[in-house]
Design an enzyme around this catalytic site. Structure first.
Site, PDB file in Angstrom:
ATOM      1  CD  GLU A  68      44.158  34.406  32.295  1.00  0.00           C
ATOM      2  OE1 GLU A  68      43.493  33.708  31.523  1.00  0.00           O
ATOM      3  OE2 GLU A  68      43.849  34.585  33.486  1.00  0.00           O
ATOM      4  CD  GLU A 115      42.347  39.090  37.124  1.00  0.00           C
ATOM      5  OE1 GLU A 115      42.035  37.931  37.434  1.00  0.00           O
ATOM      6  OE2 GLU A 115      42.399  39.487  35.946  1.00  0.00           O
TER       7      GLU A 115
END
Ligand code: GLA
Length: 420
Positions: free
Chosen positions: A213, A332
């Site tokens: 991220e 995810e």
């Protein structure tokens, strides 16, 4: 007053549910065909088709995120062995957990590849849980996706600050670079040694999210990096911490460990473009004589909802990443916007997602999607079990007093494999 209304609604609901149940039961005994096909498929998870068997010719790994307690429950382990080949620790391999919330001491020294000597803690990382996890995975034939080495979140503030004091000033880039190398080296060498000693030098951790991220949702031509909430960015002001992390991971991980950059909203055009820049920056170091970098995988987190992003935009992003010569892990996966009663929609969504992913199975030595990881085993323990006050059903299994059961959505995923 409110309470009375609530109480009476509750009584009505229970009574309604009772009527519904008895009508289902009597229908069932009268004729099996009146039972909805979706309801009849709800099975204990060991009686349903195995997800990993269903996908064995399409993806190298079918995985799921678990926590430490789940990994120590025999019920869970039976289901993991049956449905999955890979697990991701939801939290336990993140820097904060490896630090075990301990204040780092300053008793050791480390000299980096670039010759910078720094003080380093000797009380961390704490490998006790990691070793138990590796052992359980070995026993049950599970592999691990390592998550995560470098992240702005769930990392001790003290790691970025002078004398490892949470309130100290930020260290300079050279010091941080050496700290990053020390941390990555400590983790990767520990795992390598564990595998050498306990697993005939075969991999249990087959991939690492080296950086998580780091690209901004608002990525644009001038700046594509997450800035305001990232201590990494505050020290570097550029992407060097990302590129360096891939140099160190390449130096200290065995060459058969896949190195991944992992992020969310990957199908959003400007974010896709930012991630492509990350790939380019790392690839530009591949032939470096001193510290070559390597990137093998883009991890597409895939916290999606029932409508967005569209499979068309997911498809576009997948193709752009593959064109760069990397593989993809769907890392995810869960589907928000899935309140109770939305089973049909959820089943449809899982089916179209798995069909989209399966189109990119790895073929003829080319790049493709090599694994899918669901972000949690069952709805009740999902991180989005409650969203905006609404109970969600984002996953493929549910867990109640009958144990782990398949949901209708599970069969959406199964059907997708059969329709390839
Ligand atoms: C991000 C992280 C995960 C997890 C989720 C929320 O996606 O990569 O590790 O923390 O947020 O559960």
């Amino acid at each position: 007053m409110k309470k009375t209304v609530l109480q009476s609604s509750l009584v009505i609901c229970i009574f309604g549910a009772f009527l519904l149940l008895s009508s289902c039961c009597s229908n069932k005994s009268a004729s099996k065909t009146t039972v909805s096909p979706e309801v009849s498929e709800i099975l204990p998870w060991l009686e349903a088709p195995s997800l990993k068997e269903t996908y064995k010719d399409i993806f190298e790994n079918i995985g799921v995120a678990v926590n430490y307690n789940e990994l120590r429950s025999s019920d869970v382990l039976e289901g993991l062995e049956y449905h999955f080949s890979s697990v991701t620790m939801e939290n336990e391999f993140k820097p904060q957990f490896m630090f075990n919330w301990q204040a780092p001491n300053t008793k050791g020294t480390f000299t980096s590849s670039k010759g910078v000597t720094i003080t380093v803690p000797t009380n961390i990382p704490d490998f006790s849980r990691m070793d138990t996890i590796l052992k359980v995975c070995k026993t049950f034939g599970l592999k691990l996706r390592g998550h995560v080495l470098v992240w702005h979140s769930q990392t001790e503030k003290s790691f970025f600050r002078e004398n490892y004091k949470p309130t100290g000033a930020y260290v300079d880039k050279e010091t941080m670079d050496a700290r990053q190398e020390w941390y990555i080296k400590s983790i990767l060498e520990h795992v390598k040694e564990w595998e050498e000693k306990n697993n005939d030098n075969q991999r249990i951790i087959y991939a690492w999210d080296v950086v998580n991220e780091a690209v901004s949702d608002g990525a644009n031509a001038n700046n594509y990096l997450r800035q305001n909430d990232s201590d990494w960015y505050k020290i570097y002001q550029n992407e060097d911490f990302i590129v360096n992390a891939f140099r160190y991971a390449n130096k200290y991980a065995p060459s058969d460990v896949q190195l991944a950059y992992n992020d969310y909203n990957c199908a959003m055009g400007n974010k896709t473009a930012g991630i492509l820049k990350v790939i380019d920056a790392i690839k530009a170091t591949e032939d470096d004589d001193f510290l070559p970098g390597r990137i093998d995988v883009i991890g597409m987190q895939s916290h999606v909802d029932t409508m967005n992003p569209s499979t068309t935009s997911i498809d576009i992003a997948i193709r752009k990443f593959l064109e760069k010569g990397v593989d993809i892990h769907i890392t995810e996966l869960d589907v928000a916007g899935s309140p109770i009663g939305n089973e049909k929609m959820l089943r449809f969504r899982y089916k179209e997602l798995f069909k989209t992913y399966a189109k990119y199975t790895k073929k003829d030595g080319g790049n493709g999607i090599s694994g899918i990881t669901l972000w949690g085993l069952n709805d009740e323990r999902s991180w989005i079990a409650q969203k905006n006050g609404v109970t969600q059903c984002p996953l493929l299994f549910t867990h109640g007093n009958k144990g782990y059961m398949t949901k209708s959505a599970f069969y959406g995923a199964i059907e997708a494999a059969k329709e390839q």
